[in-house]
Design an enzyme around this catalytic site. Sequence first.
Site, PDB file in Angstrom:
ATOM      1  CE1 TYR A 152       0.888  -0.267   4.801  1.00  0.00           C
ATOM      2  CE2 TYR A 152       0.066   1.730   4.176  1.00  0.00           C
ATOM      3  CZ  TYR A 152       1.092   0.970   5.513  1.00  0.00           C
ATOM      4  OH  TYR A 152       1.256   1.501   6.163  1.00  0.00           O
TER       5      TYR A 152
ATOM      6  CD  GLU B  19       9.716   2.125  10.906  1.00  0.00           C
ATOM      7  OE1 GLU B  19       9.871   2.793   9.885  1.00  0.00           O
ATOM      8  OE2 GLU B  19       9.682   0.511  10.382  1.00  0.00           O
TER       9      GLU B  19
HETATM   10  N1  PLP Z   1       7.424   3.776   9.214  1.00  0.00           N
HETATM   11  C1  PLP Z   1       6.181   3.300   9.292  1.00  0.00           C
HETATM   12  C2  PLP Z   1       6.312   1.398   9.785  1.00  0.00           C
HETATM   13  C3  PLP Z   1       5.360   4.114   8.027  1.00  0.00           C
HETATM   14  O1  PLP Z   1       3.674   3.181   8.440  1.00  0.00           O
HETATM   15  C4  PLP Z   1       5.256   4.863   7.774  1.00  0.00           C
HETATM   16  C5  PLP Z   1       3.968   5.344   7.114  1.00  0.00           C
HETATM   17  O2  PLP Z   1       2.897   4.956   6.953  1.00  0.00           O
HETATM   18  C6  PLP Z   1       5.831   5.558   7.948  1.00  0.00           C
HETATM   19  C7  PLP Z   1       7.557   5.426   8.673  1.00  0.00           C
HETATM   20  C8  PLP Z   1       6.627   6.916   7.341  1.00  0.00           C
HETATM   21  O3  PLP Z   1       6.759   7.062   5.700  1.00  0.00           O
HETATM   22  P1  PLP Z   1       5.753   7.695   5.309  1.00  0.00           P
HETATM   23  O4  PLP Z   1       6.821   8.884   4.965  1.00  0.00           O
HETATM   24  O5  PLP Z   1       6.747   7.300   3.451  1.00  0.00           O
HETATM   25  O6  PLP Z   1       4.234   7.797   5.325  1.00  0.00           O
END
Ligand code: PLP
Length: 281
Positions: A33, A176
């Site tokens: 997704y 994260e």
């Molecule tokens: N890390 C995780 C586990 C995520 O689910 C997301 C976004 O949904 C992110 C980091 C941030 O990614 P992005 O900046 O591409 O939304």
Amino acid sequence: MSRIVYVNGAYVPEEEATVSVFDRGFLFADAVYEVTAVLDGKIVDYPGHVARLERSLGELQMGMPFSSDDLLEVHRELVRRNSMDEGAIYLQVTRGAADRDFAFPKHAEQTVVLFTQAKPLTGAKKGIRVISLPDMRWGRRDIKTVQLLAPSMAKMAAKAEGKDDAWLVQNGFVTEGTSNNAYIVTREGKIVTRNLSSSILHGITRAAVLKLAAERGMEVEERPFTIEEAQQAAEAFVTAATTFVCPVIEIDGVAISGGKPGPVAERLNELYIETGRKSAL
Ligand code: PLP
């Protein structure tokens, strides 16, 4: 009011949008997704999101169901049909429907679903409180799959403690957030965030924010950090597509930057929104 959603080539009211019970997205979480922000009715950071989509699909031996341009057109059409000015577009591509079998089917047709979620994104942020929890996710977090039960459970554990989110920890270091990348700002003013690997999602907002920071002469270091280091930091924040740059004001009960949003996070959020608006498609 019912939304118009996109399912396999058709724009339909959400009540009429269906996929098969044999869909591998449903049975195996065999799907990837993307979530993109919409500002002023335009798609933010589209090239980054579509490039990551293609990579995620490729890592799972799937191809892109559409060209990048055609997919952008679907995003735009959904924004138009739902008259959305600000919010998110969710996109999911599954391997498709096939009789249940762990082996990938040879001839399944991919399922493609997109829908809008209208919500204000650009208001002032009061910051979030996080707790730390063990990272229980699988080993390929660089692939943006829909198997989100572990982070969903971590989010619920945080909520149960009256907090907003969790920072996930593996081998003593923060990987994260449940749905965002994690950062600290050291007392010397250096922005620290975990280096890219299969341990974290390669955030599109992360890439954009680190670029903005570097362009403005801010020092950036990509390396793992511990919860203890974060608790001593001058600031902490997270980034994600619809969160932008959001201050973290408490970690495991310890107030960060006096328990209020820090200046670096606030500045980066303004910069990201400003440049995101300009480059949106
Ligand atoms: N890390 C995780 C586990 C995520 O689910 C997301 C976004 O949904 C992110 C980091 C941030 O990614 P992005 O900046 O591409 O939304």
